[in-house]
Design a protein around this motif. Structure first.
Motif, PDB file in Angstrom:
ATOM      1  N   ASP A 106       0.835  -1.192   0.000  1.00 57.27           N
ATOM      2  CA  ASP A 106       0.000   0.000   0.000  1.00 57.27           C
ATOM      3  C   ASP A 106       0.876   1.250   0.000  1.00 57.27           C
ATOM      4  O   ASP A 106       2.075   1.203   0.284  1.00 57.27           O
ATOM      5  N   SER A 107       0.262   2.385  -0.287  1.00 58.60           N
ATOM      6  CA  SER A 107       0.993   3.653  -0.255  1.00 58.60           C
ATOM      7  C   SER A 107       1.317   4.052   1.176  1.00 58.60           C
ATOM      8  O   SER A 107       0.643   3.640   2.122  1.00 58.60           O
ATOM      9  N   GLY A 108       2.354   4.862   1.341  1.00 54.80           N
ATOM     10  CA  GLY A 108       2.701   5.362   2.665  1.00 54.80           C
ATOM     11  C   GLY A 108       4.195   5.420   2.883  1.00 54.80           C
ATOM     12  O   GLY A 108       4.971   4.737   2.210  1.00 54.80           O
ATOM     13  N   THR A 109       4.600   6.228   3.839  1.00 55.17           N
ATOM     14  CA  THR A 109       6.030   6.409   4.084  1.00 55.17           C
ATOM     15  C   THR A 109       6.656   5.192   4.766  1.00 55.17           C
ATOM     16  O   THR A 109       7.840   4.914   4.560  1.00 55.17           O
ATOM     17  N   THR A 110       5.892   4.451   5.555  1.00 58.80           N
ATOM     18  CA  THR A 110       6.420   3.197   6.115  1.00 58.80           C
ATOM     19  C   THR A 110       6.561   2.155   5.007  1.00 58.80           C
ATOM     20  O   THR A 110       7.503   1.355   5.012  1.00 58.80           O
ATOM     21  N   SER A 111       5.651   2.187   4.048  1.00 61.14           N
ATOM     22  CA  SER A 111       5.742   1.271   2.903  1.00 61.14           C
ATOM     23  C   SER A 111       7.010   1.505   2.101  1.00 61.14           C
ATOM     24  O   SER A 111       7.628   0.559   1.596  1.00 61.14           O
ATOM     25  N   ILE A 112       7.416   2.749   1.979  1.00 62.77           N
ATOM     26  CA  ILE A 112       8.653   3.063   1.266  1.00 62.77           C
ATOM     27  C   ILE A 112       9.848   2.448   1.983  1.00 62.77           C
ATOM     28  O   ILE A 112      10.766   1.915   1.350  1.00 62.77           O
ATOM     29  N   GLN A 113       9.837   2.490   3.315  1.00 60.37           N
ATOM     30  CA  GLN A 113      10.920   1.877   4.085  1.00 60.37           C
ATOM     31  C   GLN A 113      10.936   0.363   3.901  1.00 60.37           C
ATOM     32  O   GLN A 113      12.005  -0.253   3.848  1.00 60.37           O
ATOM     33  N   LEU A 114       9.758  -0.241   3.781  1.00 64.09           N
ATOM     34  CA  LEU A 114       9.687  -1.675   3.472  1.00 64.09           C
ATOM     35  C   LEU A 114      10.351  -1.950   2.125  1.00 64.09           C
ATOM     36  O   LEU A 114      11.160  -2.876   1.991  1.00 64.09           O
ATOM     37  N   LEU A 177      -0.337  -3.071   4.626  1.00 60.90           N
ATOM     38  CA  LEU A 177      -1.298  -1.981   4.652  1.00 60.90           C
ATOM     39  C   LEU A 177      -0.794  -0.841   5.531  1.00 60.90           C
ATOM     40  O   LEU A 177      -0.545  -1.031   6.729  1.00 60.90           O
ATOM     41  N   GLY A 178      -0.630   0.342   4.926  1.00 61.59           N
ATOM     42  CA  GLY A 178      -0.255   1.519   5.687  1.00 61.59           C
ATOM     43  C   GLY A 178      -1.436   2.029   6.499  1.00 61.59           C
ATOM     44  O   GLY A 178      -2.594   1.706   6.228  1.00 61.59           O
ATOM     45  N   VAL A 179      -1.145   2.847   7.509  1.00 59.85           N
ATOM     46  CA  VAL A 179      -2.166   3.275   8.465  1.00 59.85           C
ATOM     47  C   VAL A 179      -2.085   4.778   8.684  1.00 59.85           C
ATOM     48  O   VAL A 179      -1.007   5.316   8.918  1.00 59.85           O
ATOM     49  N   ASP A 180      -3.243   5.475   8.584  1.00 60.18           N
ATOM     50  CA  ASP A 180      -3.339   6.860   9.038  1.00 60.18           C
ATOM     51  C   ASP A 180      -3.916   6.921  10.442  1.00 60.18           C
ATOM     52  O   ASP A 180      -3.498   7.721  11.272  1.00 60.18           O
ATOM     53  N   GLY A 181      -4.905   6.076  10.697  1.00 61.19           N
ATOM     54  CA  GLY A 181      -5.507   5.997  12.019  1.00 61.19           C
ATOM     55  C   GLY A 181      -5.732   4.549  12.405  1.00 61.19           C
ATOM     56  O   GLY A 181      -6.090   3.716  11.570  1.00 61.19           O
ATOM     57  N   GLU A 185     -11.863   0.422  18.393  1.00 60.79           N
ATOM     58  CA  GLU A 185     -13.305   0.390  18.155  1.00 60.79           C
ATOM     59  C   GLU A 185     -13.650   0.752  16.714  1.00 60.79           C
ATOM     60  O   GLU A 185     -14.517   0.129  16.100  1.00 60.79           O
ATOM     61  N   ARG A 186     -12.978   1.753  16.169  1.00 63.81           N
ATOM     62  CA  ARG A 186     -13.356   2.274  14.852  1.00 63.81           C
ATOM     63  C   ARG A 186     -12.506   1.719  13.717  1.00 63.81           C
ATOM     64  O   ARG A 186     -12.727   2.032  12.564  1.00 63.81           O
ATOM     65  N   GLY A 187     -11.501   0.920  14.053  1.00 63.05           N
ATOM     66  CA  GLY A 187     -10.746   0.214  13.038  1.00 63.05           C
ATOM     67  C   GLY A 187      -9.629   1.030  12.420  1.00 63.05           C
ATOM     68  O   GLY A 187      -9.147   2.015  12.990  1.00 63.05           O
ATOM     69  N   ILE A 188      -9.206   0.587  11.247  1.00 60.52           N
ATOM     70  CA  ILE A 188      -8.124   1.224  10.505  1.00 60.52           C
ATOM     71  C   ILE A 188      -8.737   2.214   9.534  1.00 60.52           C
ATOM     72  O   ILE A 188      -9.624   1.870   8.743  1.00 60.52           O
ATOM     73  N   THR A 189      -8.269   3.457   9.594  1.00 58.59           N
ATOM     74  CA  THR A 189      -8.907   4.535   8.841  1.00 58.59           C
ATOM     75  C   THR A 189      -7.875   5.350   8.073  1.00 58.59           C
ATOM     76  O   THR A 189      -6.673   5.287   8.345  1.00 58.59           O
ATOM     77  N   THR A 190      -8.390   6.142   7.120  1.00 60.29           N
ATOM     78  CA  THR A 190      -7.522   6.985   6.310  1.00 60.29           C
ATOM     79  C   THR A 190      -8.213   8.322   6.050  1.00 60.29           C
ATOM     80  O   THR A 190      -9.426   8.450   6.186  1.00 60.29           O
ATOM     81  N   HIS A 191      -7.428   9.315   5.643  1.00 61.16           N
ATOM     82  CA  HIS A 191      -7.959  10.650   5.375  1.00 61.16           C
ATOM     83  C   HIS A 191      -8.715  10.735   4.044  1.00 61.16           C
ATOM     84  O   HIS A 191      -9.556  11.607   3.869  1.00 61.16           O
ATOM     85  N   TYR A 192      -8.407   9.831   3.106  1.00 58.50           N
ATOM     86  CA  TYR A 192      -8.789  10.027   1.701  1.00 58.50           C
ATOM     87  C   TYR A 192      -9.699   8.894   1.249  1.00 58.50           C
ATOM     88  O   TYR A 192      -9.306   7.719   1.264  1.00 58.50           O
ATOM     89  N   VAL A 210      -1.291  -7.480   6.546  1.00 60.31           N
ATOM     90  CA  VAL A 210      -0.323  -7.061   7.558  1.00 60.31           C
ATOM     91  C   VAL A 210      -0.356  -5.539   7.652  1.00 60.31           C
ATOM     92  O   VAL A 210      -0.038  -4.841   6.683  1.00 60.31           O
ATOM     93  N   ALA A 211      -0.740  -5.007   8.803  1.00 62.54           N
ATOM     94  CA  ALA A 211      -0.707  -3.552   9.013  1.00 62.54           C
ATOM     95  C   ALA A 211       0.683  -3.156   9.465  1.00 62.54           C
ATOM     96  O   ALA A 211       1.285  -3.811  10.322  1.00 62.54           O
ATOM     97  N   ILE A 212       1.232  -2.100   8.870  1.00 61.87           N
ATOM     98  CA  ILE A 212       2.553  -1.597   9.251  1.00 61.87           C
ATOM     99  C   ILE A 212       2.392  -0.145   9.695  1.00 61.87           C
ATOM    100  O   ILE A 212       2.008   0.720   8.911  1.00 61.87           O
ATOM    101  N   THR A 213       2.678   0.112  10.969  1.00 58.94           N
ATOM    102  CA  THR A 213       2.473   1.456  11.495  1.00 58.94           C
ATOM    103  C   THR A 213       3.312   1.717  12.727  1.00 58.94           C
ATOM    104  O   THR A 213       3.512   0.820  13.544  1.00 58.94           O
ATOM    105  N   ASP A 214       3.796   2.945  12.850  1.00 63.40           N
ATOM    106  CA  ASP A 214       4.447   3.337  14.092  1.00 63.40           C
ATOM    107  C   ASP A 214       3.373   3.656  15.129  1.00 63.40           C
ATOM    108  O   ASP A 214       2.205   3.879  14.799  1.00 63.40           O
TER     109      ASP A 214
END
Length: 259
Positions: A106-114, A177-181, A185-192, A210-214
Motif C-alpha cells: 500500500d501507499s505510505g512512508t512506512t511502505s517506502i521503508q519496506l 497496509l499503511g495506516v493513518d488511524g 473500536e473504529r478500526g483502521i482509517t484513512t484521510h482520503y 499485515v498492518a505496518i504502522t508506528d
C-alpha cells in the motif's frame, strides 16, 4: 406531530447517538427510526454540514474524534516523522517476504521503508505508490506491477476507478497496509476516501493482511474506514505499542510484531 417536527427530533436523537457511541451507521439508523436509508443520508448530510459530525463510509463519525482534530500532514513531514521507527518496521516487514511470493504494498512512508529494505529476490510486488516504485526499480529480480490511475501529489500515489479495476483479477499472498488511524473500536482509517476504497479492494485480493504502522497512529481516527482491526492477520509496529493494543491483538488472534 408535523413532518418538520419529526425530522428535527430524529436529527437531534442522531446527534446524541453519535456523541454517545462515537459513530453511527446508515442501515442501523434506518431500522431504528423506521425511515429509508435515503432519509438517513439526508439527515447525516445536514448534520455534517453544521459540524455536528463527519461523514464516513456507511455512516458518520463524531467530528470531535475524527483525526483527533488534525488535518492530513504534508507528504514531506510524514516522510521524516518517526523515521527510525519506520525503518525498523519496514525491515521487519521485508523479512516476511520470501522468494516466489506475490505481495501488495500500500501507499505510505512506512511502505517506502519496506521497499527500501526488501532484498533483490524473485518476488512480485503490486503497488500504487510512486515512492515504493522508485525504491524497487533498481532491484532487477523484483517483478513490479504498478497500479495506474490519477496521481495524488499529496501522498505521491495513484488512485481512482482504473486503480481499483486493476485489482479485479489479481491475487496476492500478503498485503502490507499503511495506516493513518488505528483505533480498536473504529478500526483502521484513512484521510482520503479513494484510498479507503482501494485498500478494501486490496484486502479482498490478499490471503493475509499485515498492518505496518508506528505507534503514533494508535488512538487516531480518520474520516474513512478501511477495515476493522479483527480483519488483520499481523500488526507490525514499534516498541511504543500501548497495552490495550497488545491485549486486543492477543484476544483477536492478530499476530503482533514489535520492531
Amino acid at each position: 406531530m408535523s413532518a418538520t417536527r419529526d425530522t428535527s427530533q430524529r436529527r437531534l436523537q442522531i446527534s446524541e447517538l453519535v456523541r454517545q457511541h462515537g459513530s453511527v451507521q446508515v442501515t442501523a439508523l434506518a431500522r431504528q427510526f423506521g425511515v429509508s436509508m435515503q432519509t438517513v443520508r439526508k439527515d447525516l448530510r445536514y448534520l455534517s454540514e453544521r459540524g455536528v459530525m463527519a461523514r464516513a463510509y456507511g455512516g458518520a463519525i463524531d467530528s470531535n474524534v475524527v483525526g483527533n482534530g488534525q488535518a492530513e500532514p504534508h507528504y514531506e513531514a510524514k516522510r521524516t516523522s518517526h523515521l527510525e521507527e519506520k525503518r525498523r518496521i519496514g525491515a521487519r516487514a521485508a523479512a516476511m517476504i520470501k522468494p516466489g511470493d506475490t505481495v501488495a504494498i500500500d501507499s505510505g512512508t512506512t511502505s517506502i521503508q519496506l521497499a527500501e529494505a526488501l532484498p533483490d529476490i524473485e518476488v512480485t510486488v503490486v503497488t500504487n505508490d510512486f515512492g515504493v516504485l522508485t525504491a524497487l526499480t533498481p532491484k532487477s529480480n523484483i517483478n513490479i506491477v504498478m497500479l495506474g490511475g490519477e496521481l495524488r501529489r499529496k501522498n505521491m500515489a495513484f488512485y481512482g476507478g482504473l486503480t481499483v479495476e486493476a485489482l479485479d483479477d489479481l491475487h496476492v499472498d500478503l498485503l502490507f497496509l499503511g495506516v493513518d488511524g488505528f483505533d480498536l473500536e473504529r478500526g483502521i482509517t484513512t484521510h482520503y476516501e479513494p484510498e479507503a476504497m482501494l485498500n478494501r479492494k486490496m484486502v479482498e485480493a490478499a490471503r493475509s493482511v499485515v498492518a505496518i504502522t508506528d505507534s503514533s497512529k494508535f488512538g487516531k481516527v480518520c474520516l474513512h474506514r478501511i477495515i476493522p482491526v479483527s480483519d488483520l492477520s499481523t500488526l507490525i509496529t514499534d516498541t511504543g505499542a500501548p497495552d490495550d493494543v497488545v491485549q486486543a491483538c492477543q484476544a483477536l488472534g492478530v499476530e503482533l510484531m514489535r520492531a
